[in-house]
Design a protein around this motif. Sequence first.
Motif, PDB file in Angstrom:
ATOM      1  N   LYS A 127     -15.811   4.246 -78.818  1.00 28.59           N
ATOM      2  CA  LYS A 127     -15.315   4.037 -77.461  1.00 28.59           C
ATOM      3  C   LYS A 127     -15.596   5.262 -76.595  1.00 28.59           C
ATOM      4  O   LYS A 127     -15.351   6.401 -77.006  1.00 28.59           O
ATOM      5  CB  LYS A 127     -13.819   3.732 -77.487  1.00 28.59           C
ATOM      6  N   GLY A 128     -16.141   5.019 -75.412  1.00 29.47           N
ATOM      7  CA  GLY A 128     -16.485   6.115 -74.503  1.00 29.47           C
ATOM      8  C   GLY A 128     -17.893   6.642 -74.675  1.00 29.47           C
ATOM      9  O   GLY A 128     -18.341   7.476 -73.884  1.00 29.47           O
ATOM     10  N   ARG A 129     -18.612   6.150 -75.695  1.00 30.74           N
ATOM     11  CA  ARG A 129     -19.985   6.598 -75.915  1.00 30.74           C
ATOM     12  C   ARG A 129     -20.991   5.636 -75.287  1.00 30.74           C
ATOM     13  O   ARG A 129     -20.721   4.446 -75.156  1.00 30.74           O
ATOM     14  CB  ARG A 129     -20.275   6.707 -77.412  1.00 30.74           C
ATOM     15  N   PRO A 130     -22.167   6.136 -74.937  1.00 31.21           N
ATOM     16  CA  PRO A 130     -23.225   5.239 -74.474  1.00 31.21           C
ATOM     17  C   PRO A 130     -23.852   4.531 -75.662  1.00 31.21           C
ATOM     18  O   PRO A 130     -24.157   5.150 -76.683  1.00 31.21           O
ATOM     19  CB  PRO A 130     -24.218   6.176 -73.781  1.00 31.21           C
ATOM     20  N   ILE A 131     -24.055   3.216 -75.544  1.00 30.96           N
ATOM     21  CA  ILE A 131     -24.651   2.455 -76.636  1.00 30.96           C
ATOM     22  C   ILE A 131     -25.655   1.441 -76.078  1.00 30.96           C
ATOM     23  O   ILE A 131     -25.589   1.044 -74.909  1.00 30.96           O
ATOM     24  CB  ILE A 131     -23.598   1.697 -77.478  1.00 30.96           C
ATOM     25  N   TYR A 132     -26.580   1.063 -76.915  1.00 32.06           N
ATOM     26  CA  TYR A 132     -27.357  -0.157 -76.756  1.00 32.06           C
ATOM     27  C   TYR A 132     -26.852  -1.131 -77.825  1.00 32.06           C
ATOM     28  O   TYR A 132     -26.429  -0.701 -78.902  1.00 32.06           O
ATOM     29  CB  TYR A 132     -28.847   0.062 -77.016  1.00 32.06           C
ATOM     30  N   VAL A 133     -26.957  -2.429 -77.546  1.00 35.51           N
ATOM     31  CA  VAL A 133     -26.714  -3.440 -78.577  1.00 35.51           C
ATOM     32  C   VAL A 133     -28.044  -4.139 -78.840  1.00 35.51           C
ATOM     33  O   VAL A 133     -28.708  -4.597 -77.905  1.00 35.51           O
ATOM     34  CB  VAL A 133     -25.655  -4.472 -78.160  1.00 35.51           C
ATOM     35  N   ARG A 134     -28.422  -4.199 -80.122  1.00 36.53           N
ATOM     36  CA  ARG A 134     -29.614  -4.939 -80.511  1.00 36.53           C
ATOM     37  C   ARG A 134     -29.150  -6.186 -81.271  1.00 36.53           C
ATOM     38  O   ARG A 134     -28.594  -6.087 -82.365  1.00 36.53           O
ATOM     39  CB  ARG A 134     -30.531  -4.098 -81.384  1.00 36.53           C
ATOM     40  N   PHE A 135     -29.349  -7.340 -80.645  1.00 32.81           N
ATOM     41  CA  PHE A 135     -28.979  -8.609 -81.286  1.00 32.81           C
ATOM     42  C   PHE A 135     -30.178  -9.166 -82.046  1.00 32.81           C
ATOM     43  O   PHE A 135     -31.303  -9.156 -81.548  1.00 32.81           O
ATOM     44  CB  PHE A 135     -28.553  -9.641 -80.234  1.00 32.81           C
ATOM     45  N   GLU A 136     -29.914  -9.647 -83.246  1.00 34.55           N
ATOM     46  CA  GLU A 136     -30.903 -10.387 -84.024  1.00 34.55           C
ATOM     47  C   GLU A 136     -30.451 -11.846 -84.092  1.00 34.55           C
ATOM     48  O   GLU A 136     -29.341 -12.137 -84.542  1.00 34.55           O
ATOM     49  CB  GLU A 136     -31.028  -9.827 -85.431  1.00 34.55           C
ATOM     50  N   LEU A 137     -31.309 -12.754 -83.645  1.00 37.28           N
ATOM     51  CA  LEU A 137     -30.986 -14.177 -83.603  1.00 37.28           C
ATOM     52  C   LEU A 137     -31.966 -14.954 -84.465  1.00 37.28           C
ATOM     53  O   LEU A 137     -33.167 -14.667 -84.454  1.00 37.28           O
ATOM     54  CB  LEU A 137     -31.093 -14.697 -82.169  1.00 37.28           C
ATOM     55  N   PHE A 138     -31.445 -15.955 -85.144  1.00 39.24           N
ATOM     56  CA  PHE A 138     -32.311 -16.842 -85.907  1.00 39.24           C
ATOM     57  C   PHE A 138     -31.776 -18.259 -85.771  1.00 39.24           C
ATOM     58  O   PHE A 138     -30.614 -18.528 -86.085  1.00 39.24           O
ATOM     59  CB  PHE A 138     -32.366 -16.422 -87.375  1.00 39.24           C
ATOM     60  N   GLN A 139     -32.605 -19.175 -85.235  1.00 36.43           N
ATOM     61  CA  GLN A 139     -32.246 -20.588 -85.090  1.00 36.43           C
ATOM     62  C   GLN A 139     -30.906 -20.744 -84.364  1.00 36.43           C
ATOM     63  O   GLN A 139     -30.028 -21.520 -84.763  1.00 36.43           O
ATOM     64  CB  GLN A 139     -32.193 -21.265 -86.468  1.00 36.43           C
ATOM     65  N   ALA A 140     -30.746 -20.005 -83.283  1.00 36.61           N
ATOM     66  CA  ALA A 140     -29.492 -20.025 -82.527  1.00 36.61           C
ATOM     67  C   ALA A 140     -29.755 -19.549 -81.101  1.00 36.61           C
ATOM     68  O   ALA A 140     -30.825 -19.008 -80.798  1.00 36.61           O
ATOM     69  CB  ALA A 140     -28.448 -19.140 -83.202  1.00 36.61           C
ATOM     70  N   ALA A 141     -28.758 -19.761 -80.233  1.00 38.84           N
ATOM     71  CA  ALA A 141     -28.839 -19.317 -78.835  1.00 38.84           C
ATOM     72  C   ALA A 141     -27.682 -18.395 -78.525  1.00 38.84           C
ATOM     73  O   ALA A 141     -26.531 -18.658 -78.910  1.00 38.84           O
ATOM     74  CB  ALA A 141     -28.813 -20.506 -77.893  1.00 38.84           C
ATOM     75  N   LEU A 142     -27.974 -17.316 -77.813  1.00 42.32           N
ATOM     76  CA  LEU A 142     -26.958 -16.395 -77.324  1.00 42.32           C
ATOM     77  C   LEU A 142     -26.881 -16.548 -75.809  1.00 42.32           C
ATOM     78  O   LEU A 142     -27.893 -16.426 -75.113  1.00 42.32           O
ATOM     79  CB  LEU A 142     -27.323 -14.958 -77.697  1.00 42.32           C
ATOM     80  N   TYR A 143     -25.674 -16.826 -75.303  1.00 40.87           N
ATOM     81  CA  TYR A 143     -25.484 -17.059 -73.874  1.00 40.87           C
ATOM     82  C   TYR A 143     -24.899 -15.852 -73.153  1.00 40.87           C
ATOM     83  O   TYR A 143     -25.227 -15.615 -71.991  1.00 40.87           O
ATOM     84  CB  TYR A 143     -24.559 -18.252 -73.648  1.00 40.87           C
ATOM     85  N   ALA A 144     -24.012 -15.131 -73.818  1.00 41.21           N
ATOM     86  CA  ALA A 144     -23.316 -14.051 -73.146  1.00 41.21           C
ATOM     87  C   ALA A 144     -22.622 -13.178 -74.184  1.00 41.21           C
ATOM     88  O   ALA A 144     -22.433 -13.581 -75.334  1.00 41.21           O
ATOM     89  CB  ALA A 144     -22.281 -14.612 -72.167  1.00 41.21           C
ATOM     90  N   PHE A 145     -22.260 -11.980 -73.749  1.00 41.19           N
ATOM     91  CA  PHE A 145     -21.411 -11.124 -74.578  1.00 41.19           C
ATOM     92  C   PHE A 145     -20.453 -10.382 -73.669  1.00 41.19           C
ATOM     93  O   PHE A 145     -20.649 -10.305 -72.451  1.00 41.19           O
ATOM     94  CB  PHE A 145     -22.246 -10.138 -75.417  1.00 41.19           C
ATOM     95  N   ARG A 146     -19.410  -9.819 -74.256  1.00 39.09           N
ATOM     96  CA  ARG A 146     -18.499  -8.987 -73.486  1.00 39.09           C
ATOM     97  C   ARG A 146     -17.796  -8.009 -74.407  1.00 39.09           C
ATOM     98  O   ARG A 146     -17.652  -8.242 -75.609  1.00 39.09           O
ATOM     99  CB  ARG A 146     -17.471  -9.831 -72.720  1.00 39.09           C
ATOM    100  N   VAL A 147     -17.360  -6.905 -73.835  1.00 41.13           N
ATOM    101  CA  VAL A 147     -16.600  -5.883 -74.549  1.00 41.13           C
ATOM    102  C   VAL A 147     -15.135  -6.055 -74.175  1.00 41.13           C
ATOM    103  O   VAL A 147     -14.793  -6.243 -72.994  1.00 41.13           O
ATOM    104  CB  VAL A 147     -17.083  -4.480 -74.145  1.00 41.13           C
ATOM    105  N   THR A 148     -14.256  -6.042 -75.176  1.00 44.32           N
ATOM    106  CA  THR A 148     -12.821  -6.205 -74.909  1.00 44.32           C
ATOM    107  C   THR A 148     -12.053  -5.140 -75.685  1.00 44.32           C
ATOM    108  O   THR A 148     -12.606  -4.416 -76.517  1.00 44.32           O
ATOM    109  CB  THR A 148     -12.324  -7.590 -75.325  1.00 44.32           C
ATOM    110  N   ASP A 149     -10.744  -5.113 -75.429  1.00 50.56           N
ATOM    111  CA  ASP A 149      -9.879  -4.191 -76.157  1.00 50.56           C
ATOM    112  C   ASP A 149      -9.150  -4.884 -77.298  1.00 50.56           C
ATOM    113  O   ASP A 149      -8.383  -4.231 -78.015  1.00 50.56           O
ATOM    114  CB  ASP A 149      -8.879  -3.545 -75.213  1.00 50.56           C
ATOM    115  N   GLU A 150      -9.361  -6.185 -77.467  1.00 52.82           N
ATOM    116  CA  GLU A 150      -8.673  -6.881 -78.572  1.00 52.82           C
ATOM    117  C   GLU A 150      -9.478  -8.107 -78.962  1.00 52.82           C
ATOM    118  O   GLU A 150     -10.433  -8.473 -78.307  1.00 52.82           O
ATOM    119  CB  GLU A 150      -7.265  -7.298 -78.145  1.00 52.82           C
TER     120      GLU A 150
END
Length: 493
Positions: A470-493
């Motif tokens: 938390k508080g650090r800069p990050i990239y997220v690398r998603f790996e997908l196989f036979q699926a669809a990704l629509y959205a993501f979000r960061v939460t506290d819980e």
Amino acid sequence: MDPYFTGEPLRIGNETQLLIDDTIIEDRWRLERRLNTPSKYARNPVLVKDKPWEGDQVISPTVLWDEAYGRYRMWYTCFNRSHYEAGGGPVYYIAYAESDDGYTWEKPLFDHCPLGPHKKTNIVYYGTHEQGLPGRKQQRVQKGQIFIDPADPDPARRYKLICLEGRPKPELGEVHSELNLTCSPDGIHWTLWGERSLLDNHSDCANHVVYNPRAGRWLLYCRPTVYNSGRSGGQRHHRRRVSLMTSTDFEDWSYPRTVLYPDEYDLPDYDHVHVFPYGNLYLMLYAAMEGDDTGRDEIRLASSADGARWERFHTRAAFLGRGGDGAWDCGTVIPSGEPVRQGEYLLFYYSGANLGQHECGDRQGGAGVARLKVDRFAGQWAGDREPGYLLTKEFLLEGSRLRVNLEPDKRPYYAPRLRAELLRHPPLGQHATSKEVYDGFSLDDCDPLTIDHTDAPLTWRGSPDLSTLKGRPIYVRFELFQAALYAFRVTDE
């Protein structure tokens, strides 16, 4: 210059990050963007003309879930052709309905807007001033948008209506049709507000406003006042484009600037549009229109990071298309407002008719509704044979959980999955290595996600906790196989 390109990570907070366009995407590999289509309700239309005072057409439904009122509320426009042609009585006016479920609508009766012999109607507003030539005076209110503004300190302005309405112009000696603000304390009793219009122009479209909190400005979408041809006469309508005005106080507005017009890949007109904020983007539902011939419409999708610079979905496919031959909405499908959240679905209300705007015949239509799972406007789909990858832009992690909206391919014998890893960029001048991945958050550490879910938490070795980063800069690398990704979000819980 955008601070991101001077080295600053993005600040995305806890907003939903849609993957319709490249706003949050740094790079991707072997993924295909696919547009989704909302499913139309089998019993459409949900509202039709069935009262004698509703004129000849009911169009342009605006639907809100009113938390304080405890019901879905709809305001819609009635068009009375006989009044239009004869030159007397209201031509366009606003009627009201309400519902417990968003599908079955009731039309309560009031006595403050009688029409002809009908002393009680569900009409709530038909304008303040008559306009037109002597002997052909008419009242007309062309509804653009109704919204609730809980931040307004004046309770008489809690409900706001952006509309075309007549306002007296002493210098012209006439009542002039202009873009105005009309207000109400309850959504039923309406008053033309202020001493002047928002725009002294007959902007005959779905005029509406959106608030941009980052810029601290209201955005008003209307027709342009300067356009491609200055000629009139025998030319057909050539102002069906989208322009934008802005204001910090809802009083003083910038000059309208055109922000979207049809290009080589689209139909020649944009008849009506509606813009709404959604997560990290502004989305536009626009009615692409065959203006050269039939005047038939279908709803398409565009996206923007700021509400001013727009990207149309690359295929130009219909987001919500017309019905098949003989369907009640086979001629016209027009957006009427932003979607309404109902559980894990979004409800899209629209105007539909069996004919295009330029077609003659027995026009029948009404209000329809379609639904789509939340966030699933367009997805990043991975193929069948090998994984695809999506790399987000670098952002500051302001939470301790990462959640995704995932749809696995449901065909038999498939084994869909999603994994993700969190990484930092290597120091400038050094080669990227495996050390760029934060310890404990590699693809191999990630527990594969295989379920169809609109808000699923990602876990690494059984834990969703990202608090060490938390508080650090990050990239997220998603790996997908036979699926669809629509959205993501960061939460506290």
